[in-house]
Design a protein around this motif. Structure first.
Motif, PDB file in Angstrom:
ATOM      1  N   GLU A 193      28.212   8.601  79.080  1.00 53.67           N
ATOM      2  CA  GLU A 193      27.704   8.880  77.735  1.00 53.67           C
ATOM      3  C   GLU A 193      26.219   9.224  77.774  1.00 53.67           C
ATOM      4  OE1 GLU A 193      30.650   5.926  75.174  1.00 53.67           O
ATOM      5  OE2 GLU A 193      28.773   5.127  76.000  1.00 53.67           O
ATOM      6  N   LEU A 194      25.448   8.436  78.516  1.00 53.29           N
ATOM      7  CA  LEU A 194      24.012   8.702  78.615  1.00 53.29           C
ATOM      8  C   LEU A 194      23.756  10.047  79.282  1.00 53.29           C
ATOM      9  CD1 LEU A 194      21.094   7.908  78.201  1.00 53.29           C
ATOM     10  CD2 LEU A 194      21.213   6.581  80.320  1.00 53.29           C
ATOM     11  N   SER A 195      24.524  10.355  80.298  1.00 53.89           N
ATOM     12  CA  SER A 195      24.385  11.626  80.996  1.00 53.89           C
ATOM     13  C   SER A 195      24.604  12.803  80.040  1.00 53.89           C
ATOM     14  CB  SER A 195      25.384  11.696  82.152  1.00 53.89           C
ATOM     15  OG  SER A 195      25.357  12.961  82.762  1.00 53.89           O
ATOM     16  N   ARG A 196      25.664  12.733  79.255  1.00 54.01           N
ATOM     17  CA  ARG A 196      25.959  13.811  78.299  1.00 54.01           C
ATOM     18  C   ARG A 196      24.902  13.899  77.210  1.00 54.01           C
ATOM     19  NH1 ARG A 196      30.942  11.771  79.046  1.00 54.01           N
ATOM     20  NH2 ARG A 196      30.847  10.494  77.167  1.00 54.01           N
ATOM     21  N   GLU A 197      24.525  12.753  76.654  1.00 56.12           N
ATOM     22  CA  GLU A 197      23.593  12.734  75.529  1.00 56.12           C
ATOM     23  C   GLU A 197      22.181  13.162  75.929  1.00 56.12           C
ATOM     24  OE1 GLU A 197      23.946   8.786  73.989  1.00 56.12           O
ATOM     25  OE2 GLU A 197      26.063   9.059  73.515  1.00 56.12           O
ATOM     26  N   ALA A 198      21.750  12.771  77.125  1.00 53.85           N
ATOM     27  CA  ALA A 198      20.384  13.078  77.564  1.00 53.85           C
ATOM     28  C   ALA A 198      20.304  14.363  78.375  1.00 53.85           C
ATOM     29  CB  ALA A 198      19.837  11.911  78.388  1.00 53.85           C
ATOM     30  N   GLY A 199      21.458  14.887  78.792  1.00 51.40           N
ATOM     31  CA  GLY A 199      21.454  16.105  79.590  1.00 51.40           C
ATOM     32  C   GLY A 199      20.956  15.878  81.007  1.00 51.40           C
ATOM     33  N   ILE A 200      21.188  14.683  81.530  1.00 53.38           N
ATOM     34  CA  ILE A 200      20.759  14.329  82.876  1.00 53.38           C
ATOM     35  C   ILE A 200      22.002  13.989  83.693  1.00 53.38           C
ATOM     36  CG2 ILE A 200      19.380  12.708  84.263  1.00 53.38           C
ATOM     37  CD1 ILE A 200      17.732  12.219  81.661  1.00 53.38           C
ATOM     38  N   PRO A 201      22.204  14.628  84.845  1.00 61.80           N
ATOM     39  CA  PRO A 201      23.393  14.349  85.651  1.00 61.80           C
ATOM     40  C   PRO A 201      23.472  12.870  86.062  1.00 61.80           C
ATOM     41  CG  PRO A 201      22.265  16.308  86.456  1.00 61.80           C
ATOM     42  CD  PRO A 201      21.368  15.681  85.439  1.00 61.80           C
ATOM     43  N   GLN A 202      24.699  12.376  86.196  1.00 57.26           N
ATOM     44  CA  GLN A 202      24.908  10.974  86.556  1.00 57.26           C
ATOM     45  C   GLN A 202      24.258  10.621  87.879  1.00 57.26           C
ATOM     46  OE1 GLN A 202      28.971   9.626  86.208  1.00 57.26           O
ATOM     47  NE2 GLN A 202      29.311  10.834  84.350  1.00 57.26           N
ATOM     48  N   HIS A 203      24.319  11.526  88.855  1.00 55.09           N
ATOM     49  CA  HIS A 203      23.741  11.193  90.160  1.00 55.09           C
ATOM     50  C   HIS A 203      22.221  11.038  90.068  1.00 55.09           C
ATOM     51  CE1 HIS A 203      23.266  15.626  90.315  1.00 55.09           C
ATOM     52  NE2 HIS A 203      22.287  15.386  91.167  1.00 55.09           N
ATOM     53  N   ILE A 204      21.595  11.742  89.135  1.00 62.52           N
ATOM     54  CA  ILE A 204      20.149  11.596  88.937  1.00 62.52           C
ATOM     55  C   ILE A 204      19.856  10.224  88.322  1.00 62.52           C
ATOM     56  CG2 ILE A 204      18.125  12.488  87.694  1.00 62.52           C
ATOM     57  CD1 ILE A 204      19.009  14.308  89.977  1.00 62.52           C
ATOM     58  N   LEU A 205      20.662   9.803  87.358  1.00 60.39           N
ATOM     59  CA  LEU A 205      20.472   8.483  86.756  1.00 60.39           C
ATOM     60  C   LEU A 205      20.610   7.381  87.806  1.00 60.39           C
ATOM     61  CD1 LEU A 205      22.458   9.022  83.432  1.00 60.39           C
ATOM     62  CD2 LEU A 205      19.974   8.861  83.694  1.00 60.39           C
ATOM     63  N   ARG A 206      21.624   7.515  88.673  1.00 52.28           N
ATOM     64  CA  ARG A 206      21.799   6.510  89.735  1.00 52.28           C
ATOM     65  C   ARG A 206      20.617   6.537  90.702  1.00 52.28           C
ATOM     66  NH1 ARG A 206      27.253   8.117  88.981  1.00 52.28           N
ATOM     67  NH2 ARG A 206      27.066   9.704  90.597  1.00 52.28           N
ATOM     68  N   TYR A 207      20.107   7.726  91.008  1.00 53.96           N
ATOM     69  CA  TYR A 207      18.939   7.850  91.887  1.00 53.96           C
ATOM     70  C   TYR A 207      17.719   7.190  91.250  1.00 53.96           C
ATOM     71  CZ  TYR A 207      14.969   9.959  94.302  1.00 53.96           C
ATOM     72  OH  TYR A 207      13.796  10.152  94.975  1.00 53.96           O
ATOM     73  N   TRP A 208      17.509   7.433  89.957  1.00 51.97           N
ATOM     74  CA  TRP A 208      16.365   6.834  89.281  1.00 51.97           C
ATOM     75  C   TRP A 208      16.431   5.308  89.321  1.00 51.97           C
ATOM     76  CZ3 TRP A 208      15.772  10.225  84.232  1.00 51.97           C
ATOM     77  CH2 TRP A 208      15.246  11.466  84.589  1.00 51.97           C
ATOM     78  N   GLU A 209      17.632   4.748  89.287  1.00 45.53           N
ATOM     79  CA  GLU A 209      17.759   3.290  89.387  1.00 45.53           C
ATOM     80  C   GLU A 209      17.208   2.779  90.711  1.00 45.53           C
ATOM     81  OE1 GLU A 209      21.772   1.994  88.664  1.00 45.53           O
ATOM     82  OE2 GLU A 209      21.928   3.257  86.876  1.00 45.53           O
ATOM     83  N   THR A 210      17.283   3.596  91.774  1.00 43.51           N
ATOM     84  CA  THR A 210      16.753   3.178  93.068  1.00 43.51           C
ATOM     85  C   THR A 210      15.245   3.360  93.145  1.00 43.51           C
ATOM     86  OG1 THR A 210      16.995   5.336  94.188  1.00 43.51           O
ATOM     87  CG2 THR A 210      18.909   3.846  94.203  1.00 43.51           C
TER      88      THR A 210
END
Length: 119
Positions: free
Chosen positions: A17-34
């Motif tokens: 949901e966050l990926s779709r709403e923010a226009g940021i790919p899921q793999h980027i979100l997971r990378y940012w968590e690291t």
């Protein structure tokens, strides 16, 4: 990009949901968590991520700093780290959250400025 959702503003978001709403790919979100220790979504069974409203705001802020303001990952890390240190210390560090301390610090500065401005 602004988050547009049918969910309430305070509702948790899945990574999809966050990926779709923010226009940021899921793999980027997971990378940012690291890369950003401040970004820690809740993880339930099966390691399914749930982003709180403050996590969503942080993702959007990181995205804006990287995409619109030209920061590097390292630059954003330093900025967020410095903000975290300022929020945890300072003159009003006893009691209340970081937002409360920041408001009290601004209030104290304004009160002093008004006092100094009087004839």
């Amino acid at each position: 990009m602004a988050v547009v959702s049918d969910k309430a503003a305070g509702a948790f978001r899945t990574i999809g949901e966050l990926s779709r709403e923010a226009g940021i790919p899921q793999h980027i979100l997971r990378y940012w968590e690291t890369r950003f220790p401040q970004l820690r979504p809740l993880q339930r069974a099966g390691r399914r991520r749930y982003y709180r409203p403050e996590d969503v705001a942080l993702v959007l802020r990181i995205s804006g700093l990287l995409d619109q303001q030209g920061y590097t990952i390292r630059g954003v890390q330093k900025l967020l780290s410095a903000e975290g240190k300022r929020a945890s210390g300072g003159p009003a560090s006893s009691g209340g959250g970081a937002d409360t301390r920041a408001v009290k610090a601004v209030r104290d500065i304004l009160v002093k400025a008004l006092r100094d401005d009087r004839p």
